[in-house]
Design a protein around this motif. Structure first.
Motif, mmCIF file in Angstrom:
data_model
loop_
_atom_site.group_PDB
_atom_site.id
_atom_site.type_symbol
_atom_site.label_atom_id
_atom_site.label_comp_id
_atom_site.label_asym_id
_atom_site.label_seq_id
_atom_site.Cartn_x
_atom_site.Cartn_y
_atom_site.Cartn_z
ATOM 1 N N LEU A 176 0.513 -0.832 -0.114
ATOM 2 C CA LEU A 176 0.204 -0.100 -0.073
ATOM 3 C C LEU A 176 0.522 1.329 0.109
ATOM 4 O O LEU A 176 -0.068 2.258 -0.305
ATOM 5 C CB LEU A 176 -0.789 -0.171 1.167
ATOM 6 N N ALA A 177 1.609 1.433 0.300
ATOM 7 C CA ALA A 177 2.572 2.585 0.218
ATOM 8 C C ALA A 177 3.267 2.680 -0.778
ATOM 9 O O ALA A 177 3.764 2.186 -1.928
ATOM 10 C CB ALA A 177 4.096 2.663 1.510
ATOM 11 N N PRO A 178 3.505 3.822 -1.446
ATOM 12 C CA PRO A 178 4.161 4.307 -2.678
ATOM 13 C C PRO A 178 5.270 3.343 -3.127
ATOM 14 O O PRO A 178 6.339 3.743 -2.035
ATOM 15 C CB PRO A 178 4.261 6.161 -2.916
ATOM 16 N N PRO A 179 5.711 3.253 -4.240
ATOM 17 C CA PRO A 179 7.244 1.910 -4.865
ATOM 18 C C PRO A 179 8.072 3.164 -4.604
ATOM 19 O O PRO A 179 7.797 4.161 -5.426
ATOM 20 C CB PRO A 179 6.440 1.233 -6.038
ATOM 21 N N ARG A 180 9.405 2.299 -4.378
ATOM 22 C CA ARG A 180 10.141 3.678 -4.423
ATOM 23 C C ARG A 180 11.122 2.950 -5.197
ATOM 24 O O ARG A 180 11.896 2.027 -5.852
ATOM 25 C CB ARG A 180 11.239 3.094 -3.468
ATOM 26 N N PRO A 181 11.097 3.632 -7.128
ATOM 27 C CA PRO A 181 11.903 2.999 -8.280
ATOM 28 C C PRO A 181 13.368 2.594 -7.575
ATOM 29 O O PRO A 181 13.342 1.477 -8.093
ATOM 30 C CB PRO A 181 11.763 4.458 -9.236
ATOM 31 N N ARG A 182 14.130 2.574 -6.801
ATOM 32 C CA ARG A 182 15.391 1.966 -6.141
ATOM 33 C C ARG A 182 15.346 0.850 -5.528
ATOM 34 O O ARG A 182 16.449 -0.076 -5.830
ATOM 35 C CB ARG A 182 16.442 2.822 -5.673
ATOM 36 N N ALA A 183 14.025 0.945 -5.458
ATOM 37 C CA ALA A 183 13.986 -0.974 -4.387
ATOM 38 C C ALA A 183 13.364 -1.884 -5.254
ATOM 39 O O ALA A 183 12.646 -2.534 -4.584
ATOM 40 C CB ALA A 183 13.820 -0.488 -3.404
ATOM 41 N N ARG A 184 12.906 -1.419 -6.589
ATOM 42 C CA ARG A 184 12.205 -2.387 -7.235
ATOM 43 C C ARG A 184 12.763 -3.775 -7.250
ATOM 44 O O ARG A 184 11.602 -4.889 -7.292
ATOM 45 C CB ARG A 184 11.201 -2.154 -9.044
ATOM 46 N N LEU A 185 14.097 -4.329 -7.431
ATOM 47 C CA LEU A 185 14.530 -5.026 -7.787
ATOM 48 C C LEU A 185 14.809 -6.396 -5.862
ATOM 49 O O LEU A 185 14.525 -7.114 -6.489
ATOM 50 C CB LEU A 185 15.749 -5.188 -8.445
ATOM 51 N N VAL A 186 14.371 -5.365 -5.622
ATOM 52 C CA VAL A 186 14.300 -5.742 -3.465
ATOM 53 C C VAL A 186 13.341 -7.131 -3.841
ATOM 54 O O VAL A 186 13.308 -7.911 -3.087
ATOM 55 C CB VAL A 186 14.980 -4.749 -2.986
ATOM 56 N N TRP A 187 11.742 -6.350 -3.750
ATOM 57 C CA TRP A 187 10.797 -7.343 -3.615
ATOM 58 C C TRP A 187 10.577 -8.645 -4.243
ATOM 59 O O TRP A 187 10.385 -9.737 -4.076
ATOM 60 C CB TRP A 187 9.390 -6.265 -4.003
ATOM 61 N N PRO A 188 10.545 -8.505 -5.673
ATOM 62 C CA PRO A 188 10.943 -9.922 -6.304
ATOM 63 C C PRO A 188 12.881 -10.554 -5.715
ATOM 64 O O PRO A 188 11.941 -12.425 -5.692
ATOM 65 C CB PRO A 188 11.518 -9.489 -7.650
ATOM 66 N N ALA A 189 13.289 -10.731 -5.416
ATOM 67 C CA ALA A 189 14.967 -10.897 -4.630
ATOM 68 C C ALA A 189 13.984 -11.595 -3.547
ATOM 69 O O ALA A 189 13.900 -12.647 -3.021
ATOM 70 C CB ALA A 189 15.751 -10.153 -4.166
ATOM 71 N N LEU A 190 12.793 -10.897 -2.842
ATOM 72 C CA LEU A 190 12.393 -11.267 -1.375
ATOM 73 C C LEU A 190 11.188 -12.278 -1.542
ATOM 74 O O LEU A 190 11.665 -13.402 -0.902
ATOM 75 C CB LEU A 190 12.062 -10.455 -0.271
ATOM 76 N N LEU A 191 11.116 -12.154 -2.322
ATOM 77 C CA LEU A 191 9.633 -13.390 -2.881
ATOM 78 C C LEU A 191 10.865 -14.687 -2.600
ATOM 79 O O LEU A 191 9.566 -16.001 -2.935
ATOM 80 C CB LEU A 191 8.545 -12.815 -3.500
ATOM 81 N N LEU A 192 11.880 -14.632 -3.830
ATOM 82 C CA LEU A 192 12.077 -15.533 -4.580
ATOM 83 C C LEU A 192 12.872 -16.364 -3.453
ATOM 84 O O LEU A 192 13.377 -17.573 -3.059
ATOM 85 C CB LEU A 192 13.291 -15.185 -5.768
ATOM 86 N N ALA A 193 14.066 -15.794 -2.898
ATOM 87 C CA ALA A 193 14.244 -16.014 -1.167
ATOM 88 C C ALA A 193 12.731 -16.764 -0.095
ATOM 89 O O ALA A 193 13.473 -17.825 0.368
ATOM 90 C CB ALA A 193 15.092 -15.000 -0.513
ATOM 91 N N GLY A 194 12.461 -16.309 -0.213
ATOM 92 C CA GLY A 194 11.270 -17.010 0.636
ATOM 93 C C GLY A 194 10.578 -17.699 0.669
ATOM 94 O O GLY A 194 10.440 -19.579 1.001
ATOM 95 N N ALA A 195 10.114 -18.318 -1.207
ATOM 96 C CA ALA A 195 9.937 -19.145 -1.925
ATOM 97 C C ALA A 195 11.142 -20.348 -1.712
ATOM 98 O O ALA A 195 11.018 -21.298 -1.793
ATOM 99 C CB ALA A 195 9.660 -19.408 -2.996
ATOM 100 N N LEU A 196 12.269 -20.225 -1.987
ATOM 101 C CA LEU A 196 13.488 -21.058 -2.107
ATOM 102 C C LEU A 196 13.651 -21.523 -0.963
ATOM 103 O O LEU A 196 13.760 -22.774 -0.937
ATOM 104 C CB LEU A 196 14.566 -19.846 -3.117
ATOM 105 N N LEU A 197 13.612 -20.230 0.279
ATOM 106 C CA LEU A 197 13.745 -21.599 1.407
ATOM 107 C C LEU A 197 12.853 -22.692 2.077
ATOM 108 O O LEU A 197 12.944 -23.151 2.861
ATOM 109 C CB LEU A 197 13.773 -20.085 2.649
ATOM 110 N N PHE A 198 11.190 -22.267 1.846
ATOM 111 C CA PHE A 198 10.453 -22.734 1.565
ATOM 112 C C PHE A 198 10.048 -24.621 1.280
ATOM 113 O O PHE A 198 10.031 -25.091 1.633
ATOM 114 C CB PHE A 198 8.741 -21.888 1.247
ATOM 115 N N GLY A 199 11.183 -24.268 -0.172
ATOM 116 C CA GLY A 199 11.286 -25.386 -0.911
ATOM 117 C C GLY A 199 12.173 -26.391 -0.297
ATOM 118 O O GLY A 199 11.938 -27.291 -0.343
ATOM 119 N N TYR A 200 13.125 -25.439 -0.005
ATOM 120 C CA TYR A 200 14.155 -26.144 0.290
ATOM 121 C C TYR A 200 15.183 -26.401 1.454
ATOM 122 O O TYR A 200 16.342 -26.652 2.140
ATOM 123 C CB TYR A 200 14.659 -26.205 -0.922
ATOM 124 N N GLY A 201 14.203 -25.538 2.346
ATOM 125 C CA GLY A 201 15.308 -24.880 3.595
ATOM 126 C C GLY A 201 14.549 -26.394 5.154
ATOM 127 O O GLY A 201 13.654 -26.478 4.201
#
Length: 647
Positions: A240-265
């Motif tokens: 809901l907060a306004p997106p920050r252009p410089r952080a746009r790659l951070v969110w997909p990276a966090l989501l992928l890290a969480g999914a990998l940790l769920f599947g293999y951690g």
């Protein structure tokens, strides 16, 4: 703008109701259509996917009839199905009602998207509200309870949803920005990632139990649901907060890290996977938010996008859980959905769009330019909403704080009543999740050995069955994963248990994992009992003799001279090689005097596959298979006299 947040609130409410229906539809497909795994997995998957494919007819219907009319009718059918499920029909009536409700919900989503409602805030709030509602009831959904409170809560939600949809249908003459197609395309991926890991109260409570040791915990952890408040806050703040252009790659990276940790951690990092996934999912939703210029085919594209996204939900769900029937790796699937979500969210953010030629249409009041995207939509107050959601989750954690466990009874007993039960994730022969029937089946036992324990599978509605049953019985538990961190076997006891050990059993071609869990029950005054819980998974068309030998070796080594009980669903009958492997190892069939003792299927038992084996120094009596249909197996019970207890 009048009712500027009405569309958001209605979308959020609709997602809550649709999620309730999905929590009935998914397990109904397995337990009713699947008929205790007797239906081929391919046919079962085709049935489930068919309803989502059928929804592809919704966009043409919306274009023909109109989004307002279709939206009102579809939401009325969705609400009617949701309320009808509260009546607890069970069986095929339950399956058809849930299927009809699902289809109506998909059609409603297509109509809502075609109408041009903004997707992201409603989607984020709907995901959060569904998770908070689930944690408030301790993951035991109101739809399964059938009480007056369930009717009141369900009726109020459906009434508010229908009222909002009617008001939106009557809205005229308001200029609203048109959302990007990509925002609606994320609906399905967001629901599957949220329900599977990021916003699942059951996954959170299971994750906290692993903080107490490799094999789960010896008691229900305090404030087990509290971390969900943090997960919900992270999702809402990021979405809901306004997106920050410089952080746009951070969110997909966090989501992928969480999914990998769920599947293999490891299970001990499951809570980290939840928090990373929640933050990353919220950020990806924010990246997908924005406005686009209207075109002649925009409404249909949005309708197809939301239905296509939900088809992704169905395909991923079927593929992920079918792996436990067909035997292929599935840890990569959540990561794949995370990658897909990130790519959809970043579409148009990483490459500049060519400037459109200036025309009268491009500067018309209804069009919104890319430069004004951040101001196009009325923003919701992210921080207050996230704070309220967090407080709600923590209040639910306090509400569901476990009762004191019935441990440390004075003095050692002379006899111990042991119950072994394959609970089939808590679903009875009628396809209903009936916690009261489960409790009734095992109440009064001193030691309870459970198989097929589900602690948060999206497929089964996201319940933490073990947490719920432990709290009701007032018995501490130890849990051991088998198929993954959320599915396995458990031991509950009236006395303190310790020295938990697990051993993974050889797969020998069986698709579902199997393990042996050993715990030591301490009766005080130096009197102890070794208990081993297992669930053998035979390879297709074969006897689980290799696993039986592994269990016998582990059990005798673990007991190390203590009186020993080995119990569970062995998927083998007296006279079979696996059964003989256990008795040849020196274990005694505790049910020998009561044979034949069929235990499966529960409504017409013909197979003797649930057993209790004991060491020769334990005397077994009063063996029985207790009638009931709270699972597809019967619970078996036996009274054991401890060495020296008869004197």
């Amino acid at each position: 703008m009048r009712h500027r947040h009405l569309g958001t609130a209605t979308l959020a409410l609709g997602l809550v109701v649709l999620t309730d229906v999905l929590r009935v539809f998914l397990p109904s497909v397995i337990t009713i259509f699947g008929q205790a795994a007797s239906t081929p997995a391919e046919l079962l998957g085709a049935f489930a996917l068919g309803w989502f494919v059928l929804a592809l007819a919704a966009p043409p219907l919306v274009r023909l009839v109109g989004s307002r009319v279709v939206g009102v009718v579809a939401v009325a059918l969705l609400g009617a199905a949701r309320l009808a499920l509260t009546a607890g029909p069970g069986g095929w009536a339950q399956l058809w009602l849930a299927s009809a409700g699902l289809l109506a919900g998909l059609v409603w989503l297509a109509a809502t998207a075609a109408r041009g409602e903004r997707a992201v805030p409603g989607l984020a709030l709907g995901l959060a509200a569904a998770a908070l509602g689930h944690v408030l009831v301790g993951t035991y959904d109101l739809v399964w309870r059938g009480s007056w409170a369930a009717w009141v809560a369900g009726g109020a939600t459906v009434a508010a949803l229908l009222a909002g949809e009617v008001l939106l249908a009557r809205r005229r003459g308001e200029s609203t920005p048109v959302p990007h197609v990509r925002a609606w395309l994320l609906t399905g991926p967001a629901l599957v990632l949220g329900g599977m890991v990021a916003l699942s109260p059951a996954v959170v409570s299971t994750a906290t139990s692993f903080w107490f040791g490799e094999a789960g915990t010896a008691s229900t952890p305090l404030f087990a649901f509290a971390p969900l408040g943090v997960a919900v806050a992270l999702l809402l703040l990021a979405a809901l907060a306004p997106p920050r252009p410089r952080a746009r790659l951070v969110w997909p990276a966090l989501l992928l890290a969480g999914a990998l940790l769920f599947g293999y951690g490891p299970p001990s990092l499951l809570a980290v996977a939840v928090l990373l996934s929640a933050a990353g999912l919220g950020g990806c939703l924010a990246l997908a938010d924005g406005a686009a210029g209207p075109t002649a085919r925009a409404a249909s594209r949005r309708g197809y996008a939301v239905v296509g996204g939900m088809l992704v939900f169905a395909v991923v769900s079927v593929l992920y859980y079918a792996a436990y029937d067909l035997g292929y790796p599935n840890g990569w699937l959540p990561a794949l959905v995370a990658v897909l979500t990130g790519l959809i969210a970043l579409e148009g953010r990483l490459r500049p769009r060519p400037a459109a030629p200036a025309t009268e249409e491009s500067v018309a009041p209804a069009a919104v330019s890319t430069a004004r995207e951040s101001r196009a939509f009325a923003r919701l107050p992210a921080v207050p909403i996230a704070a309220l959601a967090t407080l709600t989750a923590f209040a639910a954690a306090v509400l569901h704080e476990p009762w004191p466990m019935a441990t440390n009874r004075p003095g050692p007993p002379e006899q111990v009543r042991v119950v072994a039960y394959n609970i089939r994730m808590g679903f009875g022969m009628d396809g209903r999740f009936d916690l009261t029937a489960l409790e009734r089946a095992v109440r009064g036992a001193d030691v309870v050995v459970l198989s097929e324990v589900d602690r948060g599978w999206l497929l089964n509605g996201g319940h933490d069955t073990l947490h719920l049953l432990s709290d009701r019985l007032g018995l501490p538990y130890v849990f051991a994963p088998a198929a993954d961190a959320l599915w396995g076997d458990a031991v509950l006891s009236r006395w303190l248990v310790g020295r938990a050990r697990t051993r993974v059993l050889p797969a020998v071609g069986a698709p579902t994992g199997a393990q042996a869990l050993g715990v030591t029950v301490d009766f005080s005054e130096g009197v102890r009992l070794a208990v081993v819980s297992t669930h053998l998974q035979p390879p297709p068309g074969a006897d689980p003799v290799v696993q039986a030998r592994a269990v016998a070796d582990f059990a005798t080594e673990y007991a190390d001279g203590l009186p020993l009980v080995v119990a569970g669903d062995f998927n083998t009958e007296p006279g079979d090689p696996a059964f003989a492997a256990l008795t040849d190892a020196g274990l005694v069939d505790a049910f020998a005097a009561a044979r034949p003792l069929p235990t499966s299927p529960a409504d017409d038992p013909r197979e003797q596959i649930d057993h209790v084996f004991v060491s020769p120094d334990l005397v077994a009596s009063e063996a029985v298979a207790m009638p009931g249909t709270a699972s597809d197996h019967l619970p078996v019970a036996v009274t054991l006299t401890l060495p020296g207890g008869a004197s």
